[in-house]
Design an enzyme around this catalytic site. Structure first.
Site, PDB file in Angstrom:
ATOM      1  CB  VAL A 206      -0.882   0.030   1.287  1.00 25.62           C
ATOM      2  CG1 VAL A 206      -1.705   1.309   1.343  1.00 25.62           C
ATOM      3  CG2 VAL A 206      -1.783  -1.197   1.379  1.00 25.62           C
ATOM      4  CG  HIS A 207       2.989   2.947  -2.981  1.00 23.18           C
ATOM      5  ND1 HIS A 207       2.514   1.841  -3.632  1.00 23.18           N
ATOM      6  CD2 HIS A 207       3.392   3.803  -3.950  1.00 23.18           C
ATOM      7  CE1 HIS A 207       2.654   2.015  -4.935  1.00 23.18           C
ATOM      8  NE2 HIS A 207       3.172   3.198  -5.170  1.00 23.18           N
ATOM      9  NE  ARG A 208       0.228   4.056  -7.413  1.00 23.20           N
ATOM     10  CZ  ARG A 208      -0.213   4.130  -8.678  1.00 23.20           C
ATOM     11  NH1 ARG A 208      -1.239   4.873  -8.992  1.00 23.20           N
ATOM     12  NH2 ARG A 208       0.404   3.456  -9.627  1.00 23.20           N
TER      13      ARG A 208
END
Ligand code: UDP
Length: 348
Positions: A206-208
Site C-alpha cells: 500500500v503506498h498510493r
C-alpha cells in the site's frame, strides 16, 4: 553517429522497466543512452538495489529532487532537466509510466522540440483526481512515439484523438518479470528467510496517495487487510511513506508481517509463490497476473483494466472476479526490443 537517447527515470517501477529497455538499447547497437535519475526515489532500498540487481547502468546525471510537494518537485525537475537536455541535445527523450519524473521529462523535452517516446502510453483509470492520471494524459499529449502495453491503451489514445506514432509493443514489465523468475528461483532465499511455503500466504503493498493521504481511508484499508489476515498470513513490504503513517497512527493489520521494501528478485519470487496479492500498486497488479496469482486492488478504479476483465484482478469494492481467461496482448517478453527498434526507425 550513434542515436542519442536520453532516458528519464526517478522511481522504483521506472528503474525496473528501464532496466529491460536499457539492455535492449545496448543489444540493438548504434544507440547511446544517457540515463538521468531525477532523484524522486533515492535510497538503497527504493533505488540503489534495482540498479545493482537489474544491471541498470549508473545514471550520468542525478538531479536529487525529492521530498517536496508535487508542484515543487515537477518544477525543480523541469528546470534541471531542461539544463541537461540543452547540454546533451538528444535525438529522443524516453520516459516511463505516470510519475512527476515522467511528466517533467516529457514537458521539458517537448518545449525544446526534442521528440518524446513514452513507454506505457495510453493507460487510463479515467480518474483525474489521481496525480498519476494527470501525468499520463499530459505525457501522452506531448509525445511523438506512444509505446502502448495493450490494445486497450491504443484505443484510449484514439479516443483522445492520438493516432500518429502509436504502437502496440506489449508490456515491458512482462519482459522483466519473465526473465526474473528463473533467476529468482536460483538466487532468492526470501521464502526461507520468512519461513514461508508456496501458496500459503498473501503479499500486500500500500503506498498510493489516495490511500495514504487520508487517515480515515488508510484505516479502512488496514481494517480490510486485518480481515484477510485473520484467514491467512500476509507479508507486507512497507513503502517508506506508508511506514511513517503506520507508525504515527499505530495501525498494523492483524496477521500481517511488516518487512522492509524488497529488491526486485525477492519481490518477484515472493509474488510468484503467493496465494493472493492485495495492492494499490499499478505494477504489482500486472505482475500478479504475470505470475498467475489472483489480485485484489485496494483502489476504487484502476488503469489495469485488462487484468480485471480477464478475472485475475478485482477492485476491493467488487465482490467477485470475472470469469478467468488469458490476456493475449501483453506481448511475449520482447517488448523492450520493439521499443529499441522503433526509436531507431520510428514509423509515424
Ligand atoms: N516492488 C519491489 N519491492 C517491493 C515492492 C514492490 O521490487 O518491496 C516492485 C514490484 O514488484 C513492481 C514495482 O516495484 O515491479 C511496483 O512499484 P510501485 O508499487 O512502487 O509503483 P507503481 O507500480 O504503483 O507505480
Amino acid at each position: 553517429m550513434a542515436l542519442k537517447v536520453l532516458t528519464v527515470v526517478g522511481v522504483r517501477p521506472q528503474f525496473i522497466k528501464a532496466a529491460a529497455v536499457s539492455r535492449a538499447l545496448r543489444e540493438h547497437g548504434g544507440i547511446q543512452e544517457i540515463l538521468v535519475h531525477t532523484g524522486q526515489h533515492f535510497d538503497q532500498a527504493m533505488s540503489g538495489v534495482f540498479f545493482e540487481e537489474l544491471e541498470l547502468p549508473s545514471p550520468a546525471y542525478n538531479l536529487e529532487v525529492n521530498s517536496v510537494s508535487h508542484g515543487a518537485m515537477t518544477g525543480r525537475m523541469l528546470e534541471k532537466l531542461e539544463g541537461v537536455m540543452m547540454r546533451e541535445r538528444p535525438d529522443w527523450v524516453l520516459v516511463y509510466g505516470d510519475t512527476n519524473s515522467t511528466v517533467a521529462g516529457a514537458l521539458a523535452a517537448a518545449k525544446l522540440h526534442i521528440p518524446v517516446a513514452h513507454v506505457e502510453a495510453g493507460t487510463r483509470s479515467y480518474n483525474r483526481r489521481m496525480a498519476e492520471e494527470i501525468n499520463r494524459v499530459v505525457a501522452d499529449h506531448v509525445s511523438s512515439l506512444l509505446l502502448c502495453p495493450t490494445q486497450t491503451a491504443v484505443t484510449n489514445l484514439a479516443r483522445e484523438g492520438i493516432t500518429a506514432g502509436v504502437h502496440h509493443v506489449g508490456d515491458v514489465m512482462y519482459d522483466v518479470a519473465k526473465a526474473a523468475v528463473a533467476k529468482a528461483e536460483a538466487r532468492s532465499r526470501i521464502l526461507e528467510e520468512l519461513q514461508l511455503s508456496r501458496g500459503t500466504y498473501a503479499v500486500a503493498t500500500v503506498h498510493r496517495a489516495e490511500n495514504t493521504d487520508d487517515p480515515e481511508r488508510f484505516a479502512r484499508v488496514m481494517a480490510w487487510l486485518s480481515q484477510q489476515g485473520e484467514r491467512s498470513p500476509i507479508v507486507m513490504p512497507v513503502h517508506p511513506r506508508t511506514r511513517k503513517l503506520m507508525d504515527s497512527l499505530g495501525l498494523v493489520p492483524k496477521g500481517t508481517r511488516l518487512i522492509e521494501p524488497l529488491g526486485y528478485l525477492d519481490m518477484a519470487w515472493l509474488t510468484h509463490n503467493a496465494a493472493a496479492v492485495f495492492t494499490d500498486s499499478g505494477g504489482l497488479q500486472k505482475e500478479a497476473y504475470f505470475h498467475r496469482v489472483p489480485c485484489v486492488t485496494l483502489r476504487n478504479d484502476t488503469e489495469c483494466v485488462e487484468t480485471i476483465e480477464a478475472g485475475w484482478n478485482r477492485l476491493w469494492t467488487v465482490a467477485d472476479y470475472q470469469p478467468r481467461q488469458e490476456i493475449t496482448d501483453i506481448g511475449d517478453g520482447s517488448s523492450s526490443r520493439k521499443v529499441a527498434e522503433l526509436l531507431v526507425a520510428p514509423d509515424f
